[in-house]
Design a protein around this motif. Structure first.
Motif, PDB file in Angstrom:
ATOM      1  N   ARG A  85       0.780  -1.384   0.116  1.00  0.00           N
ATOM      2  CA  ARG A  85       0.238  -0.158  -0.182  1.00  0.00           C
ATOM      3  C   ARG A  85       0.704   1.450  -0.066  1.00  0.00           C
ATOM      4  O   ARG A  85       0.312   2.433   0.182  1.00  0.00           O
ATOM      5  CB  ARG A  85      -0.778   0.009   1.241  1.00  0.00           C
ATOM      6  CG  ARG A  85      -1.834  -1.303   1.212  1.00  0.00           C
ATOM      7  CD  ARG A  85      -2.902  -1.125   2.248  1.00  0.00           C
ATOM      8  NE  ARG A  85      -2.176  -0.606   3.445  1.00  0.00           N
ATOM      9  CZ  ARG A  85      -2.382  -1.240   4.662  1.00  0.00           C
ATOM     10  NH1 ARG A  85      -3.353  -1.963   4.873  1.00  0.00           N
ATOM     11  NH2 ARG A  85      -1.560  -1.100   5.524  1.00  0.00           N
ATOM     12  N   GLY A  86       2.072   0.993   0.052  1.00  0.00           N
ATOM     13  CA  GLY A  86       3.213   2.159  -0.080  1.00  0.00           C
ATOM     14  C   GLY A  86       3.084   2.924   1.151  1.00  0.00           C
ATOM     15  O   GLY A  86       3.806   3.850   1.103  1.00  0.00           O
ATOM     16  N   ASP A 106       6.714   8.368   2.372  1.00  0.00           N
ATOM     17  CA  ASP A 106       6.184   9.697   2.390  1.00  0.00           C
ATOM     18  C   ASP A 106       4.572   9.408   2.706  1.00  0.00           C
ATOM     19  O   ASP A 106       3.750  10.115   3.462  1.00  0.00           O
ATOM     20  CB  ASP A 106       6.126  10.477   1.059  1.00  0.00           C
ATOM     21  CG  ASP A 106       7.643  11.247   1.189  1.00  0.00           C
ATOM     22  OD1 ASP A 106       8.210  11.269   2.230  1.00  0.00           O
ATOM     23  OD2 ASP A 106       8.119  11.510   0.053  1.00  0.00           O
ATOM     24  N   GLY A 107       3.954   8.680   1.994  1.00  0.00           N
ATOM     25  CA  GLY A 107       2.491   7.807   2.243  1.00  0.00           C
ATOM     26  C   GLY A 107       2.350   7.439   3.528  1.00  0.00           C
ATOM     27  O   GLY A 107       1.395   7.828   3.955  1.00  0.00           O
ATOM     28  N   GLY A 108       3.115   6.754   4.270  1.00  0.00           N
ATOM     29  CA  GLY A 108       2.998   6.359   5.781  1.00  0.00           C
ATOM     30  C   GLY A 108       3.277   7.743   6.521  1.00  0.00           C
ATOM     31  O   GLY A 108       2.355   7.719   7.504  1.00  0.00           O
ATOM     32  N   ARG A 109       4.147   8.608   6.419  1.00  0.00           N
ATOM     33  CA  ARG A 109       3.960   9.536   7.027  1.00  0.00           C
ATOM     34  C   ARG A 109       2.966  10.510   6.976  1.00  0.00           C
ATOM     35  O   ARG A 109       2.331  11.112   7.844  1.00  0.00           O
ATOM     36  CB  ARG A 109       5.388  10.786   6.842  1.00  0.00           C
ATOM     37  CG  ARG A 109       6.636  10.129   7.240  1.00  0.00           C
ATOM     38  CD  ARG A 109       7.695  11.257   7.229  1.00  0.00           C
ATOM     39  NE  ARG A 109       8.946  10.563   7.578  1.00  0.00           N
ATOM     40  CZ  ARG A 109       9.148  10.168   8.845  1.00  0.00           C
ATOM     41  NH1 ARG A 109       8.517  10.530   9.771  1.00  0.00           N
ATOM     42  NH2 ARG A 109      10.503   9.647   8.778  1.00  0.00           N
ATOM     43  N   ALA A 110       2.490  10.618   5.710  1.00  0.00           N
ATOM     44  CA  ALA A 110       1.038  11.483   5.557  1.00  0.00           C
ATOM     45  C   ALA A 110      -0.058  10.582   6.221  1.00  0.00           C
ATOM     46  O   ALA A 110      -0.905  11.209   6.969  1.00  0.00           O
ATOM     47  CB  ALA A 110       0.629  11.529   4.272  1.00  0.00           C
ATOM     48  N   MET A 111      -0.101   9.463   6.324  1.00  0.00           N
ATOM     49  CA  MET A 111      -1.407   8.737   7.121  1.00  0.00           C
ATOM     50  C   MET A 111      -1.259   9.033   8.514  1.00  0.00           C
ATOM     51  O   MET A 111      -2.153   9.366   9.312  1.00  0.00           O
ATOM     52  CB  MET A 111      -1.166   7.220   6.694  1.00  0.00           C
ATOM     53  CG  MET A 111      -2.257   6.352   7.456  1.00  0.00           C
ATOM     54  SD  MET A 111      -2.204   4.676   6.972  1.00  0.00           S
ATOM     55  CE  MET A 111      -3.250   4.806   5.526  1.00  0.00           C
ATOM     56  N   ILE A 112      -0.063   8.884   9.193  1.00  0.00           N
ATOM     57  CA  ILE A 112       0.090   8.943  10.485  1.00  0.00           C
ATOM     58  C   ILE A 112      -0.151  10.509  10.815  1.00  0.00           C
ATOM     59  O   ILE A 112      -0.714  10.779  11.979  1.00  0.00           O
ATOM     60  CB  ILE A 112       1.366   8.462  11.082  1.00  0.00           C
ATOM     61  CG1 ILE A 112       1.349   8.385  12.539  1.00  0.00           C
ATOM     62  CG2 ILE A 112       2.639   9.101  10.620  1.00  0.00           C
ATOM     63  CD1 ILE A 112       1.239   7.072  13.306  1.00  0.00           C
TER      64      ILE A 112
END
Length: 155
Positions: A85-86, A106-112
């Protein structure tokens, strides 16, 4: 000769069951809130929190498993799903060639970053707003002592 079981007293049993009930209710409620409001699972959130707690957003897979109290197979499968899921990437360890790192994307950071404010609000509303500062200090002392004992016992 068999050891004698130290059965819980009624007070101990009540305290233990109350503690377990508290954990179950809080985890269930926080998990549902994360999922419905932020579209992130409790497991994804836990991994992302651990990764964002490190300066470079990376941890060895086995260190991450240890921090989360997960089995090696569980962390491996979960990281694979998150990578698809990136949210994270898996990087081989160039130092010893045996282990691998999990690195937040970056996608994980945006999600958290999107989920964290809602999570904090829920923690306050469901828990912190209902305990006094003295109770919070006592809970912290108890938790630290028990965790220290558990960390010192390899079983």
């Amino acid at each position: 000769m068999a050891e004698t079981v130290r059965w819980l007293t009624p007070e101990e049993q009540y305290a233990w069951r109350s503690f377990v009930r508290l954990q179950e209710r809080l985890r269930g409620r926080l998990s549902r809130l994360l999922q419905t409001e932020s579209h992130v699972s409790e497991a994804d959130f836990a991994v992302l929190v651990e990764l964002t707690d490190t300066p470079d957003g990376r941890q060895r897979i086995l260190d991450l498993a240890h921090a989360l109290e997960w089995e090696k197979s569980r962390i491996s499968h979960h990281i694979s799903r998150m990578a698809k899921r990136g949210l994270v990437v898996r990087e081989e360890c160039s130092e010893d060639g045996r282990g691998a790192f999990v690195v937040i994307t970056d996608g994980g950071r945006a999600m958290i970053e999107a989920a964290a404010p809602r999570h904090v609000e829920a923690v306050r509303a469901l828990f912190l707003d209902h305990v006094t500062p003295a109770e919070l200090r006592a809970l912290t002392q108890i938790a630290e002592r028990v965790v220290e004992k558990l960390d010192g016992d390899p079983s």
